[in-house]
Scaffold this motif. Sequence first.
Motif, PDB file in Angstrom:
ATOM      1  N   ASP A  10       4.359  -5.286  -6.328  1.00  0.00           N
ATOM      2  CA  ASP A  10       3.846  -4.980  -5.273  1.00  0.00           C
ATOM      3  C   ASP A  10       3.763  -7.031  -4.084  1.00  0.00           C
ATOM      4  OD1 ASP A  10       2.250  -3.103  -6.139  1.00  0.00           O
ATOM      5  OD2 ASP A  10       0.963  -3.953  -6.935  1.00  0.00           O
ATOM      6  N   LYS A  35       1.224  -1.006   0.058  1.00  0.00           N
ATOM      7  CA  LYS A  35       0.177   0.426  -0.271  1.00  0.00           C
ATOM      8  C   LYS A  35       0.600   1.415  -0.465  1.00  0.00           C
ATOM      9  CE  LYS A  35      -3.674  -1.358   2.435  1.00  0.00           C
ATOM     10  NZ  LYS A  35      -4.877  -2.201   3.492  1.00  0.00           N
ATOM     11  N   ASN A  77       1.698   4.365  -2.764  1.00  0.00           N
ATOM     12  CA  ASN A  77       0.793   5.605  -3.322  1.00  0.00           C
ATOM     13  C   ASN A  77       1.884   6.974  -3.295  1.00  0.00           C
ATOM     14  OD1 ASN A  77      -0.055   7.824  -1.703  1.00  0.00           O
ATOM     15  ND2 ASN A  77      -1.020   6.401  -0.524  1.00  0.00           N
TER      16      ASN A  77
END
Length: 606
Positions: free
Chosen positions: A507, A439, A443
């Motif tokens: 990721d 996350k 971001n």
Amino acid sequence: MSFTGWRMVQMLSALVEAAQRFRREGELPPRGYKPKAPKRIWIVNLEEGSVFLEGPYTQKEPDTLAPHRLLAPDRQRSGTPSETNLKPYLLVDDARYSLGKAEPGKEEEARLLHRGFVALLESAYKRTQVPELKAIIDFLKSNKVEEVRTQVGPKDIIRFLVDGEDPAESPAVQAFWAEYLATELVAGHRAHCGICGAEAHVLRIFPREVVVLGQKCQITSFNSEAFASYGKAQTENAPTCFACGSDAVDALDYLIRSERHHRTLLVGGGARGLENQLAVFWLQEKVELIHEDRVYDLEALLGAVLGDVDRTSGPPAELSQLDALLGVPWNARASALNVDESRFYLAVLSTNKARLVVRDWLETSVGRIRDNLRLFLAAQRIVDPYGQTRRVFPIPVLLAVLKAGDPNVTHDLLRAAYLGLRPREGLLEVALQRIRNPKVLRNPQMLHPLLALIKLVLTYGGEEAISMEVLDITRDRAAYLSGRLLAVLEEAQRRASGGNLNSTLTDRFYAAVAAAPAANLAILLARAKVSHLPKIRREGRGYKEIEGILEEIFTRLEAREGLPAILNPRDQAEFALGYYHQRAQFRQEAREVSDKHHGESMPERR
């Protein structure tokens, strides 16, 4: 207060000195007074023998019509009321004290409290002979008081005016209240004050509390038998005269209330209880800098390192302004003032069960701060995730992205910024743990300050602080090159998919690759050669660019004995910067292509 003894004395001494400055500037109330804004207040106006009750006023009233905002006598008050524990406030108190308005079933208590209030008024009148006090006393002893008493609540605050004048503003009444407290709050013996050194009666308790992050707390607390020492109890253990104790509280209370002088470092969210931290700061004297015909408030500029600044008066000071001014000589508007010799003070406060906790205390010269801030900001300055602008971050932003309530993290950043101490390696471990979170990686708003923090620790005080602001294609460290390689493989995946990805290989594999690049990058490279690279070559999506960067990276890696097997925390920080820089470079190039084709000015968000 929880703090090392000599540091506490240093801080209290600085606060007493600051009180002199703030009194000269008209910022502090009279000694023993406090700014108050009661939730509900009535005004009893006595005019030519008549009584007029005004109100109730609440905190919702406009500030311009705000009789509820006032300076009023105050003192520390706690415990169950009794013959020996009344402690009324002079002139302005709740209706139990001022009018004898009882709570249900507590009629005797109200009579006791009211008797104490009237007795204090009579003492004040006897000493000062202020006629307004006599008018109030006569009213309280008349039958007219009952009519007022029936209209107010027991906890409503009552303020008295006589012919429109507030006797609490009388210099004689203010002097009486200070003398009264000086008698009430001191112990029976004399000692040398630990702050000013003068021999005087020392305080049993400080005059009043301060409110830190919504919690009322005492500056000192010796409320257990275990704290008794040589027969001395409460604040007698830390000998302080009334004048020094009162000034220290007034100055600290003003600093906490003033938007100009405080910044919240951590509160709520990831912070809990003791983790909440409030910074208060000030200069020995107010200093205005002048540069290119523009005037800057130095105190506000130095506070910009701690976050948002006071925007209620004067031009707003921002961290970018401070960053720019660090490169030019500092000249005070008042030519006689030596800016470099001015002293800067900073304290970090928390609370713990109604006790004040001083997390940190810094005192240094402005001249030293200027050099230290230059190093601190240069080390953390880094390009944004879209490769457009380079910027620096205030400390609360760095703390927020770490989500670390450890006060040692705040301690390290403050001391790096103001005292020039190298940030400890432990900060890297906290930051690297955060960047492994997908996350955070996805971001850009979180990634930018996080990489600024990583760069701060990695490049502090070194020449690399400048070269590492953006992608450095000459940097041949294996860890940095490995990070760049991961970004290139991710870019190949994006181009092959046409930008339609729910999650990228970064990721899923960032943490594994950052720890052991050789084993994991080899697998990702093999996948790219089979699926992503052939597709972008076949469909004309920038294959030559990707191939060229891969060749450049592998040429440098081969000169460094290939991909590293494992990375220690410092090398993982290099890896993170390599990945971030290369991704920012790809985003910048994509924007330039987009602008060229569509004439758009907004950066592409991917």
